[in-house]
Design an enzyme around this catalytic site. Sequence first.
Site, PDB file in Angstrom:
ATOM      1  N   GLY A 106      -8.810 -31.945   4.059  1.00  0.00           N
ATOM      2  CA  GLY A 106      -9.380 -32.290   2.784  1.00  0.00           C
ATOM      3  C   GLY A 106      -9.663 -33.744   2.729  1.00  0.00           C
ATOM      4  N   THR A 107      -8.491 -34.529   2.920  1.00  0.00           N
ATOM      5  CA  THR A 107      -8.848 -36.006   2.747  1.00  0.00           C
ATOM      6  C   THR A 107      -9.617 -36.666   3.591  1.00  0.00           C
ATOM      7  OG1 THR A 107      -6.289 -36.083   2.376  1.00  0.00           O
ATOM      8  CG2 THR A 107      -7.484 -38.015   2.998  1.00  0.00           C
ATOM      9  N   CYS A 109       3.367 -37.700  -5.223  1.00  0.00           N
ATOM     10  CA  CYS A 109       3.202 -38.946  -4.924  1.00  0.00           C
ATOM     11  C   CYS A 109       3.367 -39.401  -3.562  1.00  0.00           C
ATOM     12  CB  CYS A 109       3.871 -40.053  -5.970  1.00  0.00           C
ATOM     13  SG  CYS A 109       4.106 -41.566  -5.398  1.00  0.00           S
ATOM     14  N   THR A 150     -13.039 -35.140  20.940  1.00  0.00           N
ATOM     15  CA  THR A 150     -13.073 -33.738  21.691  1.00  0.00           C
ATOM     16  C   THR A 150     -12.649 -32.685  20.448  1.00  0.00           C
ATOM     17  OG1 THR A 150     -12.338 -34.761  23.453  1.00  0.00           O
ATOM     18  CG2 THR A 150     -11.833 -32.660  23.207  1.00  0.00           C
ATOM     19  N   ASN A 159      -6.374 -28.883  -8.495  1.00  0.00           N
ATOM     20  CA  ASN A 159      -5.488 -28.493  -7.827  1.00  0.00           C
ATOM     21  C   ASN A 159      -4.067 -28.323  -8.597  1.00  0.00           C
ATOM     22  OD1 ASN A 159      -6.005 -31.373  -7.369  1.00  0.00           O
ATOM     23  ND2 ASN A 159      -3.837 -31.263  -6.625  1.00  0.00           N
ATOM     24  N   GLY A 202      -7.493 -26.101   5.737  1.00  0.00           N
ATOM     25  CA  GLY A 202      -6.654 -25.123   6.431  1.00  0.00           C
ATOM     26  C   GLY A 202      -5.544 -24.459   5.590  1.00  0.00           C
ATOM     27  N   HIS A 203      -4.666 -25.837   5.560  1.00  0.00           N
ATOM     28  CA  HIS A 203      -3.311 -25.273   5.413  1.00  0.00           C
ATOM     29  C   HIS A 203      -2.933 -25.068   3.923  1.00  0.00           C
ATOM     30  CE1 HIS A 203      -1.812 -29.298   3.196  1.00  0.00           C
ATOM     31  NE2 HIS A 203      -3.033 -29.702   3.421  1.00  0.00           N
TER      32      HIS A 203
HETATM   33  C1  LIG Z   1      -7.726 -30.649  -4.295  1.00  0.00           C
HETATM   34  C2  LIG Z   1      -7.262 -31.283  -3.111  1.00  0.00           C
HETATM   35  N1  LIG Z   1      -8.018 -31.974  -2.279  1.00  0.00           N
HETATM   36  C3  LIG Z   1      -7.715 -32.635  -1.110  1.00  0.00           C
HETATM   37  C4  LIG Z   1      -6.597 -32.394  -0.686  1.00  0.00           C
HETATM   38  C5  LIG Z   1      -6.188 -32.929   0.687  1.00  0.00           C
HETATM   39  O1  LIG Z   1      -6.405 -32.004   1.588  1.00  0.00           O
HETATM   40  P1  LIG Z   1      -5.712 -32.304   3.174  1.00  0.00           P
HETATM   41  O2  LIG Z   1      -4.147 -32.080   2.702  1.00  0.00           O
HETATM   42  O3  LIG Z   1      -6.027 -31.170   3.951  1.00  0.00           O
HETATM   43  O4  LIG Z   1      -5.988 -33.530   3.486  1.00  0.00           O
HETATM   44  C6  LIG Z   1      -5.622 -31.768  -1.308  1.00  0.00           C
HETATM   45  C7  LIG Z   1      -4.220 -31.402  -0.950  1.00  0.00           C
HETATM   46  O5  LIG Z   1      -3.224 -31.787  -1.664  1.00  0.00           O
HETATM   47  C8  LIG Z   1      -5.962 -30.913  -2.613  1.00  0.00           C
HETATM   48  O6  LIG Z   1      -5.227 -30.271  -3.187  1.00  0.00           O
END
Ligand SMILES: Cc1ncc(COP(=O)(O)O)c(C=O)c1O
Length: 388
Positions: free
Chosen positions: A69-70, A330, A242, A156, A205-206
């Site tokens: 996600g990041t 945090c 890759t 979240n 994914g996680h």
């Molecule tokens: C809403 C949201 N966006 C993005 C992220 C970041 O995802 P990742 O841990 O896969 O980088 C999170 C993870 O806590 C999330 O809850």
Amino acid sequence: MPVFLDHASTTALRPSAKVALTSALDLLGNPSSVHSQGRGTRELLEASRDAIAKAVAANRSEIIFNSGGTEGNNHAIKGIYWDRHQADPAKRVIISSETEHHAVIDPLQWLQKNQGAEIVYVRHFQNGMVDFDSLKSLIETHGPAIAMISLMWVNNETGVITDIPAVVRLANQYQIPVHSDAVAAFGHIPIDFQASGLTAMSLSGHKIGAPIGVGALVVLRSAKPISLVHGGGQERALRSGTMNYPLAASFAAAATEAVAELDEEMTRLEALRDQLEAKVVEIAPSVIITALGAERAGYNAHFIFPGTQSDALLFLLDQEGFCVSAGSACQAGVVGPSHVAIGMGFDQAEASACVRVTLGSTTTAADISAFIDALEKIHPIALQAAPA
Ligand SMILES: Cc1ncc(COP(=O)(O)O)c(C=O)c1O
């Protein structure tokens, strides 16, 4: 073994995802190689792409595998902003929300500080729902100067759902591309990328039972976000490097399973979540359920316990054997006030008294009643521990 009630932070690895990962680790071949072994791992990668595309109702060519996600949020926000701003330097406004995850807020602030972007934030109702009148008025005010909109699908911390197709309908008035962080939505509410009208959407994914370190940016073929990395041109040249077919295969297995069981599992978790909230109100009548009345996903419960501090509650619950969070983990592991609660209009003291309980595949009714017993025991202690 502690009871894990922090599934929005990360959740249990699904056995199917583990099998997919470990069997793919036994394969040998770079998916870009033309020989038979390379073709073999490429086949697995492409089957995984098909599975993710099916899980979110996207076209297979719209799936760009990445680390999560990041990365997806950074890529979508910076990449779309750069592309739009380059084509028309007048486009420098991004509309977003103060209740977004830091993986959205921080790239936005980086663009503001380093690249001259102007970030404007929608207002929320106190239950966390986006105020669409405020969104409409921002779109009207900034119109042709808007480079993009980025709004999360599900929050979240609170579980509040934003009507993303409605956001896109408003954005279409000025052909504004919309990105959505769908990390907390995917696997928890139905996602239809094609019907949403989004330009891009981030997945991780996680959060759905795949390992940490894999995800995807879903991005329209017509969109040309500028890539964060340059190299071998893999993944439509949007994510060189890759291709990680073992993680992609594992993500595909988890996504397929999560979507197949979504209705049943969310009904189960929502019922447990509602029981939890009702019991918490009984034992701590001053509690605030932050998102009460909002449309929200079934696996989040987000509380404010007035007169307490999140870190004391978390510590005491941990001692009783329960893993929960304050909402925002945090970076340094220090519990601060929830920026989401502040974005919703709660004050500093309230935002420093949050507890997020998130349910998942391992959660049972027994876990919920044991949690209630523990909370009943520790809540008075947390009240006493708070500085006067
Ligand atoms: C809403 C949201 N966006 C993005 C992220 C970041 O995802 P990742 O841990 O896969 O980088 C999170 C993870 O806590 C999330 O809850």
